[in-house]
Design a protein around this motif. Structure first.
Motif, mmCIF file in Angstrom:
data_model
loop_
_atom_site.group_PDB
_atom_site.id
_atom_site.type_symbol
_atom_site.label_atom_id
_atom_site.label_comp_id
_atom_site.label_asym_id
_atom_site.label_seq_id
_atom_site.Cartn_x
_atom_site.Cartn_y
_atom_site.Cartn_z
ATOM 1 N N LEU A 93 0.717 6.777 14.419
ATOM 2 C CA LEU A 93 1.438 8.034 14.229
ATOM 3 C C LEU A 93 2.365 7.950 13.025
ATOM 4 O O LEU A 93 2.374 8.850 12.171
ATOM 5 N N GLU A 94 3.163 6.870 12.940
ATOM 6 C CA GLU A 94 4.093 6.716 11.825
ATOM 7 C C GLU A 94 3.339 6.586 10.501
ATOM 8 O O GLU A 94 3.780 7.100 9.465
ATOM 9 N N HIS A 95 2.188 5.929 10.537
ATOM 10 C CA HIS A 95 1.367 5.761 9.335
ATOM 11 C C HIS A 95 0.880 7.120 8.830
ATOM 12 O O HIS A 95 0.882 7.403 7.622
ATOM 13 N N THR A 96 0.494 7.994 9.749
ATOM 14 C CA THR A 96 0.017 9.327 9.381
ATOM 15 C C THR A 96 1.155 10.191 8.862
ATOM 16 O O THR A 96 1.013 10.898 7.848
ATOM 17 N N LEU A 97 2.300 10.145 9.539
ATOM 18 C CA LEU A 97 3.433 10.967 9.133
ATOM 19 C C LEU A 97 4.043 10.499 7.813
ATOM 20 O O LEU A 97 4.663 11.296 7.090
ATOM 21 N N ALA A 98 3.871 9.223 7.485
ATOM 22 C CA ALA A 98 4.477 8.677 6.271
ATOM 23 C C ALA A 98 3.990 9.388 5.013
ATOM 24 O O ALA A 98 4.760 9.616 4.079
ATOM 25 N N ILE A 99 2.716 9.748 4.986
ATOM 26 C CA ILE A 99 2.184 10.413 3.795
ATOM 27 C C ILE A 99 2.781 11.811 3.645
ATOM 28 O O ILE A 99 3.022 12.283 2.532
ATOM 29 N N VAL A 117 34.281 -1.520 18.280
ATOM 30 C CA VAL A 117 34.532 -2.962 18.218
ATOM 31 C C VAL A 117 34.162 -3.612 19.546
ATOM 32 O O VAL A 117 34.518 -3.120 20.616
ATOM 33 N N GLY A 118 33.415 -4.708 19.489
ATOM 34 C CA GLY A 118 32.990 -5.428 20.691
ATOM 35 C C GLY A 118 31.581 -5.085 21.133
ATOM 36 O O GLY A 118 30.982 -5.833 21.921
ATOM 37 N N GLN A 119 31.051 -3.977 20.654
ATOM 38 C CA GLN A 119 29.683 -3.605 21.012
ATOM 39 C C GLN A 119 28.686 -4.283 20.080
ATOM 40 O O GLN A 119 29.064 -4.844 19.043
ATOM 41 N N ILE A 120 27.419 -4.222 20.452
ATOM 42 C CA ILE A 120 26.372 -4.890 19.680
ATOM 43 C C ILE A 120 25.459 -3.852 19.034
ATOM 44 O O ILE A 120 24.921 -2.975 19.710
ATOM 45 N N ILE A 121 25.297 -3.974 17.735
ATOM 46 C CA ILE A 121 24.383 -3.116 16.980
ATOM 47 C C ILE A 121 23.067 -3.862 16.791
ATOM 48 O O ILE A 121 23.053 -5.030 16.404
ATOM 49 N N THR A 122 21.962 -3.191 17.082
ATOM 50 C CA THR A 122 20.639 -3.755 16.829
ATOM 51 C C THR A 122 19.879 -2.834 15.888
ATOM 52 O O THR A 122 19.784 -1.624 16.127
ATOM 53 N N ILE A 123 19.370 -3.411 14.813
ATOM 54 C CA ILE A 123 18.629 -2.641 13.814
ATOM 55 C C ILE A 123 17.208 -3.186 13.745
ATOM 56 O O ILE A 123 17.001 -4.374 13.488
ATOM 57 N N LYS A 124 16.242 -2.311 14.015
ATOM 58 C CA LYS A 124 14.832 -2.676 13.911
ATOM 59 C C LYS A 124 14.211 -1.931 12.741
ATOM 60 O O LYS A 124 14.372 -0.713 12.613
ATOM 61 N N ALA A 125 13.528 -2.661 11.883
ATOM 62 C CA ALA A 125 12.894 -2.055 10.714
ATOM 63 C C ALA A 125 11.439 -2.530 10.634
ATOM 64 O O ALA A 125 11.142 -3.691 10.904
ATOM 65 N N LYS A 126 10.551 -1.599 10.278
ATOM 66 C CA LYS A 126 9.147 -1.978 10.091
ATOM 67 C C LYS A 126 8.522 -1.106 9.023
ATOM 68 O O LYS A 126 8.884 0.061 8.844
ATOM 69 N N VAL A 127 7.599 -1.681 8.289
ATOM 70 C CA VAL A 127 6.885 -0.949 7.252
ATOM 71 C C VAL A 127 5.883 -0.022 7.923
ATOM 72 O O VAL A 127 5.008 -0.467 8.658
ATOM 73 N N ASN A 128 6.040 1.284 7.695
ATOM 74 C CA ASN A 128 5.129 2.265 8.295
ATOM 75 C C ASN A 128 3.857 2.451 7.486
ATOM 76 O O ASN A 128 2.775 2.637 8.047
ATOM 77 N N ARG A 129 4.012 2.399 6.171
ATOM 78 C CA ARG A 129 2.846 2.604 5.313
ATOM 79 C C ARG A 129 3.128 2.007 3.944
ATOM 80 O O ARG A 129 4.234 2.130 3.419
ATOM 81 N N ALA A 130 2.126 1.349 3.390
ATOM 82 C CA ALA A 130 2.230 0.808 2.043
ATOM 83 C C ALA A 130 1.371 1.643 1.106
ATOM 84 O O ALA A 130 0.206 1.908 1.395
ATOM 85 N N PHE A 131 1.980 2.078 0.018
ATOM 86 C CA PHE A 131 1.240 2.795 -1.007
ATOM 87 C C PHE A 131 0.857 1.780 -2.084
ATOM 88 O O PHE A 131 0.675 0.613 -1.766
ATOM 89 N N TYR A 150 14.414 6.723 7.542
ATOM 90 C CA TYR A 150 13.254 6.256 6.772
ATOM 91 C C TYR A 150 13.706 5.983 5.345
ATOM 92 O O TYR A 150 14.431 6.777 4.746
ATOM 93 N N ALA A 151 13.287 4.844 4.808
ATOM 94 C CA ALA A 151 13.663 4.467 3.449
ATOM 95 C C ALA A 151 12.425 4.056 2.670
ATOM 96 O O ALA A 151 11.408 3.647 3.250
ATOM 97 N N THR A 152 12.514 4.168 1.357
ATOM 98 C CA THR A 152 11.410 3.777 0.478
ATOM 99 C C THR A 152 11.835 2.591 -0.375
ATOM 100 O O THR A 152 12.927 2.600 -0.958
ATOM 101 N N TYR A 153 10.982 1.587 -0.426
ATOM 102 C CA TYR A 153 11.242 0.391 -1.226
ATOM 103 C C TYR A 153 10.088 0.158 -2.188
ATOM 104 O O TYR A 153 8.935 0.444 -1.867
ATOM 105 N N VAL A 154 10.425 -0.364 -3.356
ATOM 106 C CA VAL A 154 9.421 -0.625 -4.391
ATOM 107 C C VAL A 154 9.335 -2.121 -4.632
ATOM 108 O O VAL A 154 10.364 -2.800 -4.777
#
Length: 226
Positions: free
Chosen positions: A137-143, A69-83, A110-114
């Motif tokens: 790198l993330e794009h290559t590893l995503a596959i 409690v009192g601390q700050i959470i930061t969440i960064k999300a980015k699309v690594n690869r689109a199929f 890592y999460a997958t969204y449709v």
């Protein structure tokens, strides 16, 4: 204006941890964090796709540190690869102490969204514009991560078949599952829904985590009573 496929698939969310977000120890509950992670990652997917997206799966998650409690959470999300119609979204969670300014990594997932366009229309996602060496790198590893995910179902089926062949035995110190069984029935209300009016993956994961946590505490309590 952001172009889809470039910076359009990136979202950053920061949130102060309040008592309502914490558990009985004063730490950010895992369920609440999962809700924030899913909401942030889903927005990143929708920014890239330009249409509504739903959570398909989330890889194994490990929490490296706790937020209080009192601390700050930061969440960064980015699309690594689109199929074709799905995307892998990378999620990085950090916690910062406002008094010491020390920042620590809480989780990387890592999460997958449709993509789910309205009506019967179909969509084919645009490829990701790679802006940095890390993006490449993330794009290559995503596959490779996708290949592993698709193989999970067969692996689990094989494990179940093998476990059924093994001889069962009674352990004298074993605790009956009857003492750790927990069931929760939830009424879906507006606070549980996302901006599309549907119960989103993060809320479901939060409910699952709460029930699992209670079950684990019952197991511990029973062991201590012996």
């Amino acid at each position: 204006m952001e172009r889809r496929g470039e910076a359009g698939g990136r979202v950053c969310m920061s949130q102060t941890v309040f008592p309502a977000h914490a558990d009985h120890r004063g730490e950010l509950s895992a369920g609440q964090l999962l809700k924030w992670m899913d909401a942030t990652a889903c927005l990143a997917a929708e920014k890239h796709a330009g249409v509504s997206c739903v959570t398909a799966s989330m890889d194994d998650i490990q929490f490296e540190d706790a937020a209080r409690v009192g601390q700050i959470i930061t969440i960064k999300a980015k699309v690594n690869r689109a199929f074709k119609t799905s995307m892998e979204v990378g999620i990085k969670v950090t916690v910062q102490d406002v008094l010491t300014n020390v920042e620590k990594i809480v989780s990387v997932a890592y999460a997958t969204y449709v993509a789910k366009p309205v009506g019967a229309g179909k969509i084919e996602l645009e490829p990701i514009k790679l802006l940095s060496a890390q993006d490449h790198l993330e794009h290559t590893l995503a596959i490779e991560r996708r290949r592993i995910r698709l193989g999970y179902e067969q692996v689990f089926e094989n494990l179940m078949l093998e476990s059924n062949k093994e001889d069962t035995f009674e352990d004298e110190d074993a605790v009956s599952t009857e003492f750790t069984h927990v069931q929760s029935i939830e009424l879906v209300q507006p606070p549980h829904a996302n901006h599309h009016g549907n119960t989103f993956g993060g809320q479901i994961m939060a409910w699952m985590e709460t029930v699992a946590s209670i079950s684990a505490r019952l197991q511990k309590a029973f062991e201590l009573s012996l």
